[in-house]
Design a protein around this motif. Structure first.
Motif, short mmCIF file in Angstrom:
data_model
loop_
_atom_site.label_atom_id
_atom_site.label_comp_id
_atom_site.label_asym_id
_atom_site.label_seq_id
_atom_site.Cartn_x
_atom_site.Cartn_y
_atom_site.Cartn_z
N TYR A 35 39.15 25.74 62.81
CA TYR A 35 38.96 26.88 61.91
C TYR A 35 39.67 28.11 62.48
N TYR B 168 39.19 32.29 61.99
CA TYR B 168 38.41 33.39 61.45
C TYR B 168 39.08 34.70 61.85
N LEU C 78 36.28 33.39 57.30
CA LEU C 78 37.16 32.24 57.45
C LEU C 78 38.48 32.45 56.75
N TYR D 162 40.94 26.39 57.37
CA TYR D 162 40.32 25.37 58.20
C TYR D 162 41.06 24.05 58.02
N PHE E 16 39.78 34.67 65.72
CA PHE E 16 39.10 33.63 66.50
C PHE E 16 39.42 32.26 65.93
N SER F 107 30.87 20.71 59.68
CA SER F 107 30.19 21.83 60.31
C SER F 107 28.68 21.75 60.22
N GLY F 108 28.16 20.99 59.31
CA GLY F 108 26.71 20.87 59.21
C GLY F 108 26.11 19.89 60.19
N ASP F 109 26.93 19.37 61.07
CA ASP F 109 26.45 18.31 61.96
C ASP F 109 26.78 18.61 63.40
N GLY F 110 26.54 19.81 63.83
CA GLY F 110 26.81 20.21 65.20
C GLY F 110 27.43 21.59 65.24
N PRO F 111 27.42 22.22 66.42
CA PRO F 111 27.89 23.60 66.51
C PRO F 111 29.41 23.72 66.45
N GLN F 112 29.86 24.91 66.08
CA GLN F 112 31.26 25.26 66.23
C GLN F 112 31.44 25.95 67.59
N HIS F 113 32.55 25.64 68.24
CA HIS F 113 32.88 26.22 69.54
C HIS F 113 34.06 27.17 69.35
N PHE F 114 33.94 28.39 69.90
CA PHE F 114 34.93 29.42 69.65
C PHE F 114 35.79 29.71 70.87
N ASN G 236 22.65 23.82 56.21
CA ASN G 236 22.76 22.65 57.07
C ASN G 236 22.96 23.01 58.53
N ASN G 237 23.37 24.22 58.76
CA ASN G 237 23.78 24.62 60.10
C ASN G 237 23.42 26.08 60.29
N GLN H 125 23.63 28.98 63.52
CA GLN H 125 23.94 29.24 64.93
C GLN H 125 23.69 30.72 65.23
N ASN I 84 28.04 30.90 72.32
CA ASN I 84 27.05 30.10 71.59
C ASN I 84 25.69 30.21 72.27
N TYR J 228 22.26 26.30 68.47
CA TYR J 228 22.53 25.59 67.22
C TYR J 228 21.16 25.15 66.72
N LEU K 34 25.72 27.77 57.44
CA LEU K 34 26.60 26.94 56.62
C LEU K 34 25.76 26.16 55.63
#
Lengths: 114, 109
Positions: A33, A35, A45, A48, A90, A98-105, B30-31, B33, B45, B48, B90
């Protein structure tokens, strides 16, 4: 562990110039992604990608282009830079949707257009 | 997109005090953070947490998805906690995080 690496960290451009912001991740993440963060605001955003060869627009895509030729790299291109593109950029990545774990920046690229 | 509201917008604390930051969102998610943006601009971070409660040292977070809010607790605050705290969410079927405008925390010695 490098994570998400952005280069350069700072850049000043003149109006009408072009440049590419680089982003690389070493976590084998499928999703990446871009941003932008304007002063006093949260992030919005730009573009992506859900995998190599696949990109799509976000909320604020005008004035930018992206490509995703490899899983690791996701460069952001500014053509004909304008003062409104002065911002902090960023890059982020995530393993799956994205709904299945964090985003790392990454640490961001501070860009000024004069 | 989903609307995200954070409160308070600004908070000044004496070192050692506790605080609660709130994040309200307008739709199911769904998300979720929580991030800390430090004075150098880096986004760290913190959690989560699309639902439930998590703790990490002096910080903890709770998300009540059915009531569309999340709380970030900071206990025994330190000057290094200063910065801006962002909540980002999200929604189902979406691909990008929607960020709130943040809570600016200043911890004074």
């Amino acid at each position: 562990n490098a994570g998400v690496t952005q280069t350069p960290k700072f850049r000043i451009l003149k109006i009408g110039q072009s440049m590419t912001l680089q982003c690389a991740q070493d976590m084998n993440h499928n999703y990446m992604y871009w941003y932008r963060q304007d002063p006093g605001m949260g992030l919005k955003l730009i573009y992506y990608s859900v995998g190599a060869g696949i990109t799509d627009k976000g909320e604020v895509p005008n004035g930018y282009n992206v490509s995703r030729s490899t899983t690791e790299d996701f460069p952001l291109r500014l053509e004909l830079a304008a003062p409104s593109q002065t911002s902090v950029y960023f890059c982020a990545s995530s393993y799956r949707a994205s709904g299945d774990g964090p985003q790392h920046f990454g640490d961001g690229t501070r860009l000024s257009i004069l | 997109g989903i609307q995200v509201e954070q409160s308070p917008p600004d908070l000044i604390l004496q070192e050692g005090a506790n605080s609660t930051l709130r994040c309200n969102f307008s739709d199911s998610v769904n998300n979720l953070q929580w991030f800390h943006q430090n004075p150098w601009g880096q986004l760290i971070n913190l959690f989560y947490i699309p639902s439930g409660t998590k703790q990490n040292g002096r910080l903890s977070a709770t998300t009540v998805a059915t009531e569309r809010y999340s709380l970030l607790y900071i206990s025994s605050s330190q000057t290094t906690d200063s910065g801006v705290y962002f909540c980002a969410v999200l929604g189902p079927g979406a691909n990008n995080l929607f960020f709130g405008t943040g809570t600016r925390l200043t911890v004074i010695p």
